[in-house]
Design a protein around this motif. Structure first.
Motif, PDB file in Angstrom:
ATOM      1  N   CYS A  56       0.702  -1.222   0.078  1.00 17.53           N
ATOM      2  CA  CYS A  56       0.133  -0.001   0.059  1.00 17.53           C
ATOM      3  C   CYS A  56       0.976   1.430   0.101  1.00 17.53           C
ATOM      4  O   CYS A  56       1.870   1.484   0.669  1.00 17.53           O
ATOM      5  CB  CYS A  56      -0.830   0.001   1.112  1.00 17.53           C
ATOM      6  SG  CYS A  56      -2.228   1.238   1.432  1.00 17.53           S
ATOM      7  N   LYS A  81      -2.467  -1.360  -3.366  1.00 19.73           N
ATOM      8  CA  LYS A  81      -3.468  -0.409  -2.735  1.00 19.73           C
ATOM      9  C   LYS A  81      -2.810   0.966  -2.582  1.00 19.73           C
ATOM     10  O   LYS A  81      -1.783   1.105  -2.267  1.00 19.73           O
ATOM     11  CB  LYS A  81      -4.054  -1.093  -1.522  1.00 19.73           C
ATOM     12  CG  LYS A  81      -4.435  -2.502  -1.524  1.00 19.73           C
ATOM     13  CD  LYS A  81      -5.429  -2.925  -2.609  1.00 19.73           C
ATOM     14  CE  LYS A  81      -5.729  -4.298  -2.614  1.00 19.73           C
ATOM     15  NZ  LYS A  81      -7.005  -4.765  -3.731  1.00 19.73           N
ATOM     16  N   SER A  83      -3.910   4.698  -0.090  1.00 15.83           N
ATOM     17  CA  SER A  83      -4.731   4.953   1.179  1.00 15.83           C
ATOM     18  C   SER A  83      -4.347   6.658   1.194  1.00 15.83           C
ATOM     19  O   SER A  83      -3.483   7.166   0.731  1.00 15.83           O
ATOM     20  CB  SER A  83      -3.710   4.214   2.382  1.00 15.83           C
ATOM     21  OG  SER A  83      -4.234   5.006   3.549  1.00 15.83           O
ATOM     22  N   ASP A 115      -7.475  -8.661   0.467  1.00 23.90           N
ATOM     23  CA  ASP A 115      -8.256  -8.749  -0.562  1.00 23.90           C
ATOM     24  C   ASP A 115      -8.383 -10.164  -0.974  1.00 23.90           C
ATOM     25  O   ASP A 115      -7.307 -11.103  -1.307  1.00 23.90           O
ATOM     26  CB  ASP A 115      -7.308  -8.219  -1.815  1.00 23.90           C
ATOM     27  CG  ASP A 115      -8.517  -8.118  -2.954  1.00 23.90           C
ATOM     28  OD1 ASP A 115      -9.366  -8.912  -2.927  1.00 23.90           O
ATOM     29  OD2 ASP A 115      -7.905  -7.575  -4.033  1.00 23.90           O
TER      30      ASP A 115
END
Length: 314
Positions: A56, A81, A83, A115
């Motif tokens: 992330c 990902k 954030s 996920d």
């Protein structure tokens, strides 16, 4: 060619070059992409392998930069990902011998969400867990443990590197050891520095370290020993494999380059599980991985210094 999924942190390394090892003396810093699992992913892809990064970043300029670098290095970032938290930073000071002093400023890496859609992709592939920040709590640790369970249930070949950072675990090393043990017990390949092997085994001698860690469950162990090379160990055989001589500038990323090259080779054969019983093949693989690690120390920064296939295998 099998895919290698690399799980953990990606971050910005702000590097103070030739300003002594102590960060308190540093004044000028150069921005570099970093984070052990991201380094490993880039090492694999730069050699021509298939790597997929799971981690992330922040939705800031640094996060955009890191994803751009990974893409430029042909790493699959479809499972990365984003954030609202700021992208994780590390400040690194490097002395004349290439040794380092670290300070972390944690941000988005700890926000990684699990996920469930990734699970099936692990099936009969390779999953690498780099643990520099993964055991520090938050969502990352939860996702990390759940991905580990997925890798086990999907018959993946599992690699574990504890990436121990003393400044992150001062006065709390026993917790780090406890959290590492399930991964050591179930992983097919474990990569340690000598410091990590000593910490996790409670032994001093590298061979004794391997004995204890094999008893815990580790099948293939590599202990990287810098310019001396690497100790390769299975439950039945051990061998010290020398490295090559280079002019070291910066040791950042050398271990990641080593394990990336090893995983690239494992992904290139039909069944990586076969290496557990083929010590001679492992020796050949570690010999090449030593070359990759050594070459990485000849430049500043991890990802920019990773070698190509031609440099390692020609």
């Amino acid at each position: 060619m099998k895919s290698v999924f690399c799980i953990g942190e990606v971050l910005i390394d702000f590097i103070a070059e030739k300003q002594k090892r102590d960060l308190s003396n540093a004044t000028n810093f150069t921005k570099n992409p970093g984070g052990a699992p991201a380094n490993v992913a880039c090492a694999i892809a730069k050699l021509g392998g298939k790597s997929n990064f799971i981690g992330c970043v922040g939705k800031d300029s640094f996060g955009k930069y890191l994803l751009k670098v990974l893409k430029q290095n042909k790493v699959d970032v479809s499972n990365a990902k984003k954030s609202k938290a700021f992208t994780t930073l590390a400040f690194v000071s490097i002395d004349e011998n290439g040794e380092r002093d670290f300070v972390f400023s944690r941000g988005a890496d700890k926000k990684l969400r699990y996920d469930c859609n990734i699970k099936k992709a692990f099936n009969h592939n390779i999953v690498h867990f780099g643990a520099a920040t993964a055991f520090l709590g938050n969502r990352l640790e939860d996702a990390y443990n759940r991905y580990f369970f997925d890798a086990l249930t999907q018959n993946a070949f599992i690699c574990f590197d504890p990436n121990f950072r003393k400044d992150l675990w001062s006065d709390n090393e026993e917790v780090f050891i406890k959290k590492c043990m399930p991964f050591i017990q179930k992983s097919h390949l474990c990569k340690f520095s000598l410091e990590e092997a000593q910490l996790l085994s409670g032994e001093t001698n590298a061979i004794d370290c391997c004995s204890v860690l094999h008893e815990s469950g580790a099948e293939i162990i590599t202990i990287t020993l810098g310019s001396k090379g690497t100790l390769l160990s299975t439950s039945k055989k051990q061998k010290m494999i020398p490295s090559i001589s280079v002019d070291t500038i910066d040791t950042t990323g050398a271990g990641d380059s080593f394990v990336g090259c090893l995983l690239y080779q494992l992904g290139s054969i039909g069944n990586p599980f076969d290496t557990i019983k083929d010590f001679d093949l492992l020796v050949k693989m570690v010999t090449k991985a030593n070359i990759a690690g050594a070459l990485t120390t000849t430049g500043y920064g991890a990802i920019p210094s990773l070698p190509t296939y031609e440099q390692v295998f020609s």
